[in-house]
Design a protein around this motif. Structure first.
Motif, mmCIF file in Angstrom:
data_model
loop_
_atom_site.group_PDB
_atom_site.id
_atom_site.type_symbol
_atom_site.label_atom_id
_atom_site.label_comp_id
_atom_site.label_asym_id
_atom_site.label_seq_id
_atom_site.Cartn_x
_atom_site.Cartn_y
_atom_site.Cartn_z
ATOM 1 N N SER A 126 -2.074 6.640 -2.735
ATOM 2 C CA SER A 126 -1.577 7.165 -1.456
ATOM 3 C C SER A 126 -1.123 8.659 -1.827
ATOM 4 O O SER A 126 -1.279 9.511 -1.198
ATOM 5 N N MET B 43 -2.304 1.405 -5.714
ATOM 6 C CA MET B 43 -1.939 1.782 -4.296
ATOM 7 C C MET B 43 -1.144 3.073 -4.285
ATOM 8 O O MET B 43 -1.258 3.964 -3.344
ATOM 9 N N LEU B 44 0.065 2.911 -4.930
ATOM 10 C CA LEU B 44 0.939 4.187 -4.639
ATOM 11 C C LEU B 44 0.330 5.403 -5.231
ATOM 12 O O LEU B 44 0.406 6.400 -4.456
ATOM 13 N N PHE C 14 5.317 7.540 4.958
ATOM 14 C CA PHE C 14 5.223 6.326 4.305
ATOM 15 C C PHE C 14 5.309 5.116 5.147
ATOM 16 O O PHE C 14 4.537 4.052 4.679
ATOM 17 N N PHE C 15 5.881 5.181 6.459
ATOM 18 C CA PHE C 15 5.676 3.982 7.242
ATOM 19 C C PHE C 15 4.159 3.905 7.785
ATOM 20 O O PHE C 15 3.489 2.780 7.689
ATOM 21 N N TYR D 260 -1.439 1.757 7.308
ATOM 22 C CA TYR D 260 -3.066 2.122 6.790
ATOM 23 C C TYR D 260 -3.550 1.127 5.829
ATOM 24 O O TYR D 260 -4.590 0.673 5.767
ATOM 25 N N LYS D 261 -2.612 0.726 4.993
ATOM 26 C CA LYS D 261 -2.936 -0.337 3.839
ATOM 27 C C LYS D 261 -2.765 -1.519 4.316
ATOM 28 O O LYS D 261 -3.213 -2.406 3.403
ATOM 29 N N LYS D 262 -2.756 -1.740 5.555
ATOM 30 C CA LYS D 262 -2.831 -3.106 6.245
ATOM 31 C C LYS D 262 -1.697 -4.203 5.321
ATOM 32 O O LYS D 262 -2.428 -5.332 5.142
ATOM 33 N N GLN D 263 -0.571 -3.726 5.032
ATOM 34 C CA GLN D 263 0.055 -4.600 4.376
ATOM 35 C C GLN D 263 0.734 -5.693 5.302
ATOM 36 O O GLN D 263 0.532 -5.709 6.545
ATOM 37 N N LEU E 55 1.174 6.830 14.728
ATOM 38 C CA LEU E 55 -0.305 6.569 14.958
ATOM 39 C C LEU E 55 -1.264 7.770 14.609
ATOM 40 O O LEU E 55 -2.080 7.460 14.085
ATOM 41 N N LEU F 20 1.543 4.770 5.837
ATOM 42 C CA LEU F 20 0.740 4.441 4.672
ATOM 43 C C LEU F 20 0.805 2.791 4.617
ATOM 44 O O LEU F 20 -0.217 2.397 4.262
ATOM 45 N N TYR F 21 1.978 2.297 4.953
ATOM 46 C CA TYR F 21 2.122 0.850 4.874
ATOM 47 C C TYR F 21 0.898 0.347 6.034
ATOM 48 O O TYR F 21 0.702 -0.765 5.756
ATOM 49 N N PHE G 169 10.490 8.079 15.974
ATOM 50 C CA PHE G 169 8.826 7.908 15.241
ATOM 51 C C PHE G 169 8.138 7.377 16.474
ATOM 52 O O PHE G 169 8.542 7.546 17.803
#
Lengths: 307, 294
Positions: free
Chosen positions: A211, A207-208, A100-101, A106-109, A183, A103-104, A178
């Protein structure tokens, strides 16, 4: 004929080159990879005869010693129990949070670039530095802070207190664990075709949903690698106990990885001690190898299919 | 190509962002606390364990440097290895092991890719997967006994030999890299009369030099930070990490206080932190393993 001779000459050059480049890694593997495994197996079936002062073949001697010790030693019983319970925290929870970290990022939040750098930081800091900083804070600074600020009488540190010790060690393992795995997840996610993402958006996915139903299934094999290598290492994981406690970790928090490392350090170069430890290692490998294969097969079977 | 951001924030991602922010803040707090504490006096720390130092005592680092040593050997053969002597041990260990490990992974991956027509290359690739998935427990005892028999125990050369090991995850990274290089480059070299060695060292290796450097840097950081392997395999050649381990558990009065323990941690942490800051784009950006997906 000339063409055939030229072809043979080319092939010969390739064989010579391949042999020269591969001979050192091959010999190294035969000695330090394959050779160590053979050494481990042969040592496991030898014990020291005090009458003849020599090592002798003894099929079950080391294994009987281990089971006898297991029945008498609370530390050994706890070590095996703790090692078997670790995967829930150190593998599954860690992977769950890591994915989940990732994904955050990757989605360039918001803040993902800075987080990417900071999340990698624990990978570059030495385990001995992280454990000393952590233990000094939770065992010295935190109780001192409680005493000075809230007037708490003689507070115990989180690692010193037997009620909080195990949870603190698990927390530390997650907190410092982590880094490069994030990466690799982000790298795997980045190789997903953008057309899939766009198609999902056109179909009304948020988005969810994207994912969960697209991204995670497509990186499932990467996740599987972490799960299977983690399962394979359950009896190797020391939980950083040596960095926290040296030889003095409480029996209640000991793991097999820690127990084996301590025994290896104190073996004193004695072959009979190495033989006993090799037998323990072989026994544990006989548990982890089929377990890893079964879990991998099962997770492949029930895991998401990308068709 | 940059991926588009969605304009509408998703609640779940907001929560994840908050959790990540709290986690990152905790990391920054821990390391900042350690750094600031390293400048405190004993009394300053006792009265103020988590705050800023009342004054910055740089002489703490002088005391730390003087007391950062390891006694090796026993009896008459006992000797003291100082911090300055640990630096070449650390550099030889970290650079040597990372170079040999990376080079072995790279060369074997190249050979397995280039000569995939040789059936034996499939054996090497299978071995890598088997070794990654099925590590043997308790192999250290057997390994120690073997290297003692070979006479390479407690030697730097022995550590380098042990690291010429190809069955690691970065073998797969290099295999993927070499697989993606078109054969035309090598063919052009052969037409120009280049030998296999020339093609490897002058054409192929320069093409993967970025990844080679990054993998070597990752291994370098890992070996710089490793203390358990030198402790077990070369106890009379202590590295800085091994020195910090001894320093951390020492009962010498000059270094028993928490500030002095943090000085030891900073001596090991700060150089690698500088390396990370200088090379973080290379480290984080260049590994493009791509993961494993269907």
């Amino acid at each position: 004929m000339k063409v055939k001779l030229k072809g043979n000459s080319r092939l010969m050059k390739e064989i010579i080159f391949f042999t020269i480049m591969m001979i050192v890694p091959t010999v190294q593997y035969l000695i330090f990879g394959f050779g160590i495994k053979i050494n481990l197996i042969t040592l496991a079936f030898q014990t020291f005869n005090v009458d003849t002062n020599q090592m002798e073949w003894n099929l079950l001697g080391n294994f009987e010693k281990f089971f006898a010790q297991y029945n008498e030693s609370l530390e050994l019983q706890n070590s095996i129990r703790n090692s078997l319970s670790l995967p829930i925290w150190t593998i599954f929870l860690s992977i769950f949070i890591g994915v989940f970290f990732s994904l955050y990022i990757y989605k360039k939040q918001f803040g993902s670039r800075a987080f990417k750098v900071l999340l990698f930081m624990p990978s570059i800091v030495s385990a001995i530095v992280m454990t000393r900083v952590f233990s000094m804070f939770v065992d010295r600074a935190y109780p001192d802070f409680l005493r000075l600020t809230f007037g708490v009488e003689a507070p115990l540190g989180l690692l010193a207190n037997k009620d909080t010790r195990w949870a603190t060690l698990i927390f530390y393992s997650l907190w410092s664990g982590f880094g490069s795995s994030i990466l690799l997840y982000v790298g795997a996610m980045s190789s997903i075709s953008e057309s899939l993402s766009e198609a999902a958006k056109l179909d009304g996915c948020n988005m969810l949903q994207e994912s969960i139903f697209i991204t995670i299934p497509l990186i499932y094999q990467t996740i599987l690698v972490y799960i299977t290598t983690g399962i394979a290492a359950i009896f190797v994981n020391q939980l950083n106990l040596y960095s926290f406690y040296q030889h003095t970790a409480s029996a209640s928090v000991s793991t097999m990885g820690y127990w084996i490392y301590i025994q290896t350090l104190s073996a004193g170069g004695q072959t009979q001690n190495y033989a006993y430890l090799s037998a323990v290692g072989l026994l544990l490998s006989c548990i982890t190898v089929p377990t890893t294969l079964i879990i991998k097969w099962f997770l492949n079977k029930v895991g998401p299919k990308t068709e | 190509m940059k991926k588009e951001r969605l304009n509408k924030p998703n609640v779940v991602f907001v929560i994840i962002g908050v959790v990540i922010a709290v986690y990152c803040l905790s990391l920054i707090f821990a390391l900042s606390w350690a750094f600031l504490t390293s400048f405190k006096s004993r009394g300053d720390y006792v009265s103020n364990p988590v705050g800023f130092p009342k004054s910055f005592l740089f002489e703490n680092y002088l005391v730390g440097f003087e007391n950062f040593y390891v006694d090796v050997g026993t009896g008459l053969a006992k000797s003291r290895v100082s911090l300055l002597q640990m630096i070449p041990n650390t550099l030889l260990y970290a650079i040597g092991c990372s170079f040999f490990l990376t080079a072995t992974n790279c060369i074997v991956a190249y050979c397995c890719c280039k000569f995939s027509k040789f059936k034996i290359t499939k054996v090497y690739v299978t071995l890598v997967y088997v070794e990654m998935a099925l590590p043997i427990v308790g192999g250290q005892a057997a390994e120690l006994q073997l290297i003692m028999r070979l006479g390479i125990y407690d030697t730097m050369f022995g550590m380098w030999i042990m690291k010429m090991y190809f069955a690691g995850v970065y073998f797969l990274v290099f295999l993927a890299m070499f697989s993606s290089i078109p054969k035309d480059f090598a063919d052009a070299g052969y037409i120009d009369g280049a030998s296999e060695f020339t093609v490897l060292f002058k054409l192929m290796l320069p093409m993967v030099s970025g990844t080679f450097g990054t993998v070597m840097l990752i291994y370098f950081i890992s070996y710089w930070n490793d203390y358990q392997t030198p402790l077990l395999y070369m106890p009379s050649l202590p590295t800085l990490a091994y020195g910090l381990y001894r320093y951390s558990f020492s009962f010498r009065t000059q270094i028993t206080s928490v500030p002095m323990k943090m000085v030891g941690c900073m001596i090991l942490f700060l150089p690698i932190f500088v390396v990370f800051i200088c090379f973080q784009k290379v480290l984080i950006g260049n590994i493009t393993m791509g993961g494993l997906k269907e």
